[in-house]
Design a protein around this motif. Structure first.
Motif, PDB file in Angstrom:
ATOM      1  N   VAL A 162      16.863   6.313   1.211  1.00  0.00           N
ATOM      2  CA  VAL A 162      15.392   6.268   1.244  1.00  0.00           C
ATOM      3  C   VAL A 162      14.922   5.770   2.605  1.00  0.00           C
ATOM      4  O   VAL A 162      15.386   4.734   3.088  1.00  0.00           O
ATOM      5  N   VAL A 163      14.044   6.529   3.246  1.00  0.00           N
ATOM      6  CA  VAL A 163      13.524   6.161   4.566  1.00  0.00           C
ATOM      7  C   VAL A 163      12.004   6.186   4.520  1.00  0.00           C
ATOM      8  O   VAL A 163      11.408   7.143   4.017  1.00  0.00           O
ATOM      9  N   GLN A 164      11.373   5.136   5.038  1.00  0.00           N
ATOM     10  CA  GLN A 164       9.904   5.104   5.090  1.00  0.00           C
ATOM     11  C   GLN A 164       9.425   5.884   6.312  1.00  0.00           C
ATOM     12  O   GLN A 164       9.948   5.721   7.412  1.00  0.00           O
ATOM     13  N   LEU A 165       8.435   6.753   6.116  1.00  0.00           N
ATOM     14  CA  LEU A 165       7.986   7.639   7.193  1.00  0.00           C
ATOM     15  C   LEU A 165       6.651   7.223   7.797  1.00  0.00           C
ATOM     16  O   LEU A 165       6.368   7.557   8.944  1.00  0.00           O
ATOM     17  N   THR A 166       5.784   6.575   7.047  1.00  0.00           N
ATOM     18  CA  THR A 166       4.461   6.219   7.562  1.00  0.00           C
ATOM     19  C   THR A 166       4.245   4.715   7.455  1.00  0.00           C
ATOM     20  O   THR A 166       4.835   4.049   6.611  1.00  0.00           O
ATOM     21  N   LYS A 167       3.422   4.210   8.364  1.00  0.00           N
ATOM     22  CA  LYS A 167       3.046   2.793   8.334  1.00  0.00           C
ATOM     23  C   LYS A 167       1.560   2.710   8.623  1.00  0.00           C
ATOM     24  O   LYS A 167       0.986   3.624   9.201  1.00  0.00           O
ATOM     25  N   GLY A 168       0.951   1.621   8.226  1.00  0.00           N
ATOM     26  CA  GLY A 168      -0.470   1.426   8.529  1.00  0.00           C
ATOM     27  C   GLY A 168      -1.326   2.300   7.639  1.00  0.00           C
ATOM     28  O   GLY A 168      -0.932   3.397   7.260  1.00  0.00           O
ATOM     29  N   GLY A 169      -2.496   1.809   7.276  1.00  0.00           N
ATOM     30  CA  GLY A 169      -3.370   2.559   6.397  1.00  0.00           C
ATOM     31  C   GLY A 169      -2.685   2.783   5.066  1.00  0.00           C
ATOM     32  O   GLY A 169      -1.878   1.975   4.613  1.00  0.00           O
ATOM     33  N   GLU A 170      -2.982   3.924   4.466  1.00  0.00           N
ATOM     34  CA  GLU A 170      -2.381   4.249   3.188  1.00  0.00           C
ATOM     35  C   GLU A 170      -2.170   5.752   3.173  1.00  0.00           C
ATOM     36  O   GLU A 170      -3.099   6.501   3.431  1.00  0.00           O
ATOM     37  N   ARG A 227       0.845  -1.187   0.000  1.00  0.00           N
ATOM     38  CA  ARG A 227       0.000   0.000   0.000  1.00  0.00           C
ATOM     39  C   ARG A 227       0.880   1.236   0.000  1.00  0.00           C
ATOM     40  O   ARG A 227       2.028   1.204   0.444  1.00  0.00           O
ATOM     41  N   ARG A 228       0.316   2.345  -0.501  1.00  0.00           N
ATOM     42  CA  ARG A 228       1.111   3.567  -0.609  1.00  0.00           C
ATOM     43  C   ARG A 228       1.508   4.104   0.764  1.00  0.00           C
ATOM     44  O   ARG A 228       0.667   4.209   1.661  1.00  0.00           O
ATOM     45  N   GLN A 229       2.762   4.447   0.924  1.00  0.00           N
ATOM     46  CA  GLN A 229       3.271   5.064   2.150  1.00  0.00           C
ATOM     47  C   GLN A 229       4.181   6.221   1.769  1.00  0.00           C
ATOM     48  O   GLN A 229       4.619   6.318   0.632  1.00  0.00           O
ATOM     49  N   LEU A 230       4.467   7.095   2.750  1.00  0.00           N
ATOM     50  CA  LEU A 230       5.353   8.229   2.492  1.00  0.00           C
ATOM     51  C   LEU A 230       6.805   7.835   2.739  1.00  0.00           C
ATOM     52  O   LEU A 230       7.104   7.098   3.680  1.00  0.00           O
ATOM     53  N   TYR A 231       7.668   8.372   1.892  1.00  0.00           N
ATOM     54  CA  TYR A 231       9.100   8.128   2.010  1.00  0.00           C
ATOM     55  C   TYR A 231       9.835   9.457   1.883  1.00  0.00           C
ATOM     56  O   TYR A 231       9.300  10.432   1.356  1.00  0.00           O
ATOM     57  N   LEU A 232      11.073   9.452   2.380  1.00  0.00           N
ATOM     58  CA  LEU A 232      11.940  10.621   2.265  1.00  0.00           C
ATOM     59  C   LEU A 232      13.262  10.150   1.686  1.00  0.00           C
ATOM     60  O   LEU A 232      13.752   9.080   2.036  1.00  0.00           O
ATOM     61  N   MET A 233      13.823  10.936   0.760  1.00  0.00           N
ATOM     62  CA  MET A 233      15.115  10.535   0.178  1.00  0.00           C
ATOM     63  C   MET A 233      15.920  11.776  -0.196  1.00  0.00           C
ATOM     64  O   MET A 233      15.403  12.894  -0.209  1.00  0.00           O
ATOM     65  N   ASN A 234      17.194  11.569  -0.509  1.00  0.00           N
ATOM     66  CA  ASN A 234      18.007  12.648  -1.051  1.00  0.00           C
ATOM     67  C   ASN A 234      17.608  12.853  -2.509  1.00  0.00           C
ATOM     68  O   ASN A 234      17.101  11.946  -3.143  1.00  0.00           O
ATOM     69  N   PRO A 235      17.856  14.037  -3.050  1.00  0.00           N
ATOM     70  CA  PRO A 235      17.442  14.301  -4.441  1.00  0.00           C
ATOM     71  C   PRO A 235      18.134  13.400  -5.473  1.00  0.00           C
ATOM     72  O   PRO A 235      17.716  13.346  -6.624  1.00  0.00           O
ATOM     73  N   ASP A 236      19.189  12.693  -5.056  1.00  0.00           N
ATOM     74  CA  ASP A 236      19.824  11.771  -5.991  1.00  0.00           C
ATOM     75  C   ASP A 236      19.297  10.351  -5.810  1.00  0.00           C
ATOM     76  O   ASP A 236      19.806   9.418  -6.424  1.00  0.00           O
TER      77      ASP A 236
END
Lengths: 405, 247
Positions: free
Chosen positions: A377-385, A364-373
């Motif tokens: 990559v780090v996952q920020l949200t869990k559960g739900g969508e 399911r879709r989750q939010l991630y954060l990464m460097n512009p290159d």
């Protein structure tokens, strides 16, 4: 589709983070504070962090380690609360680069540590970090989609809208206490403004047809958005006081997803005027419209970087979406996501050092954060969508209360 | 005239004469007249119904035809828009290629000269120079952008993007609020590159710049010229709005 080459890792400064010392009764708090700052430095994209023990004697200069930083910290009980003293030292010169004491309570220790992180990054790079900023996003549970808000790292997530309907595309006002978003609460996709101070939303554009994809101008006086009141999705500038609406695009195809350049003089947007969605740019008056994406068949949802030098967008190829970063002139496009699933809704962090995006790589879709290159990559949200991230602005120049700058 | 007037009188006399032996005679006569009247009325109504139905069908037919025509027109105009879009996009792609070509030409020229002493100091290739200057516009470094575009125009006056460069010089002034100089530079796009694709955009920005320095009459004249010369350009539509702002 082949877009450029895979980006190489960002060059980071080495940072030695010492275990925080603790005054009597503050041992647990020192560990908690350390973990928050460790995570912040890791996420900053600026430092390569390694752990170390606190200094037992004065640091001696080590010219070979020019550019490396050591961070020390101590948490103590002070009155009814706590206080944290943090210091950043240049290992090359053994000089203190930054030192400040932060009063805190157990409940807002996390906030104090975010501030310390941003202060250190500002002292070392001249550009403040984003640990104190917040993100807005859409979370889906069942068939309902509501706007949520969280700390920059996904912590402290809380539901903002309670409209029991579908909310979409949140966008922050530059002053940080208002969020524009689309809601179906009256049956039509209308634009509402959520006032974070009052905790309530009110209608902004409820014209017949679409009222979507808001983006504030850098001076906050205008909101660019997609309206279809003339029968076809076009980009409009609507004044923040809702008194004036100026139509910018006019053709029989769909124009959408406007994003201001940081100068406020140009707008990037998506148009399918040539048969498939591509990224275009126009002057803010609607004139001088021109194609930007020279590669790829399906390019959507552009966003201009805070410094104006780059544009991020989502591109569909081989039936999946991936995030592409290119120069603001349309050159040098580089694909920065490669994981399975769709990688969409890319949005720059306030300092331009990071990109938020949503990905279905884990199902399911989750939010991630990464460097512009594309690295870290780090996952920020869990559960739900969760999807449709929007990064909030940094606080306007704060007045420094205490401590040496 | 006389005969007509006499007829009812005759009918009345006959009715009176017959009334004694057939008391319902008069009534019967009226009834049959009424019956035939009603019958003809019903027939008339039926015919009107039929005609109305025909009319409705015709109306529907017309509406359907119109809808089909509208759809076709919409499709055609959408196709036209797509073609327009494709032409514009091809223009952008062509200019991009042409810029790359300038660079290659320069490199070939450089390498033919390479046998002798070669001075490449400070020579940035055409495309890189243009792109760097354009990036400066996007990032709001207007003074830097202006200098770079001016240098670009000196080195590559015949480039396919020379008109673009001239436009961005105008924009570099416009972006900093220097509308007097913006007027001069946007005017150059129109005068020096009259066949270039930046002319409508430059005319519109010229009009905006003139309006900003309170040259209202000149501004309106520019808008009208734009509408007349490039009636189908997006800028013409924008200029119309500036001429007749909605209340």
């Amino acid at each position: 589709m082949r877009i450029g080459v895979k980006a190489s890792g960002t060059l980071k400064s080495p940072l030695l983070l010492a275990r925080f010392r603790a005054g009597p009764g503050a041992e647990g708090d020192a560990r908690a504070a350390h973990d928050v700052v460790r995570h912040d430095f890791d996420l900053s994209g600026v430092f390569a962090v390694s752990d170390t023990e606190p200094l037992t004697e004065k640091l001696t200069p080590n010219p070979a380690a020019q550019g490396s930083v050591r961070v020390e910290g101590m948490v103590e009980v002070a009155g009814a609360g706590l206080q944290f003293t943090g210091e950043a030292l240049d290992i090359g010169t053994a000089e203190s680069v930054f030192k400040r004491t932060y009063p805190a309570t157990r409940s807002d220790l996390r906030r104090a540590m975010h501030r310390f992180n941003d202060d250190v990054i500002e002292a070392l790079t001249g550009e403040r970090g984003i640990a104190e900023t917040r993100i807005a996003f859409v979370r889906q549970s069942g068939r309902l989609k509501e706007v949520w808000i969280a700390d920059y790292d996904g912590e402290n997530a809380r539901q903002l809208t309670h409209d029991s309907t579908i909310a979409l595309s949140p966008a922050w006002a530059p002053w940080g206490s208002e969020i524009a978003f689309t809601t179906f609460k009256r049956g039509n996709p209308d634009l509402y403004l959520f006032d974070l101070g009052r905790g309530a939303s009110y209608p902004f554009s409820t014209r017949p047809g679409l009222n979507t994809a808001p983006c504030y101008s850098p001076d906050g006086k205008w909101i660019a958005c997609t309206l279809s009141r003339d029968g076809n999705a076009e980009i409009y500038l609507v004044s923040r006081d809702a008194q004036t609406a100026r139509r910018l695009t006019r053709n029989q195809r769909i124009d959408s997803s406007p994003s201001f350049s940081p100068t406020g003089n140009q707008i990037a947007f998506t148009s399918d005027r040539s048969g498939s969605p591509q990224v275009y740019v126009m002057d803010v008056e609607g004139s001088n419209q021109r194609l930007l994406t020279l590669e790829g068949r399906y390019n959507d949802s552009p966003q201009w970087s805070p410094k104006g030098d780059r544009i991020v967008y989502a591109s569909r190829h081989d039936a999946v979406f991936d995030v592409i970063v290119m120069d603001a002139n349309g050159q040098n496009s580089v694909q920065v996501t490669f994981q399975a699933g769709h990688n969409e809704n890319p949005r720059w962090s306030a300092d331009g050092r990071k990109i938020y995006f949503s990905s279905s790589r884990s199902g399911r879709r989750q939010l991630y954060l990464m460097n512009p290159d594309g690295s870290d990559v780090v996952q920020l949200t869990k559960g739900g969508e969760s999807f449709n991230p929007a990064a909030g602005p940094r606080a306007r120049k704060r007045t420094q209360a205490a401590g040496p700058g | 005239m006389l005969r007509r007037a006499a007829l009812p009188a005759l009918a009345l006399a006959m009715a009176m004469a017959l009334s004694s032996c057939a008391p319902g005679g008069y009534y019967n006569t009226s009834q049959s007249a009424l019956d035939s009247l009603l019958t003809s009325q019903a027939q008339l109504a039926k015919r009107i119904d039929a005609m109305e139905r025909k009319l409705d069908a015709t109306r529907e037919g017309i509406a359907a035809t119109r809808a089909t025509n509208d759809t076709r027109l919409l499709e055609i105009s959408q196709h036209l828009d797509v073609l327009d879009g494709k032409i514009d996009d091809s223009g952008a792609r062509f200019k991009n290629l042409s810029m790359k070509l300038d660079t290659v030409k320069k490199q070939i020229a450089d390498s033919t000269r390479a046998a002798g002493a070669r001075d490449t100091t400070g020579t940035l290739d055409a495309e890189a120079m243009y792109q760097a200057a354009y990036s400066d516009i996007a990032a709001g470094r207007y003074n830097l952008a202006r200098e770079s575009f001016q240098t670009y125009l000196r080195l590559y006056p015949d480039s396919d993007v020379a008109d673009n460069a001239q436009y961005w010089i105008g924009e570099s002034y416009y972006g900093t609020g220097d509308f007097a100089n913006a007027i001069v530079e946007f005017q150059k796009v129109i005068d020096k590159y009259p066949k270039g694709d930046k002319v409508p955009a430059a005319m519109f920005k010229l009009g905006l710049s003139q309006a900003r320095v309170k040259q209202t009459a000149e501004s309106q004249k520019t808008y009208r010229a734009l509408i007349q010369k490039y009636p189908k350009s997006p800028e013409a539509a924008l200029a119309k709005e500036r001429l007749n702002p909605k209340s």
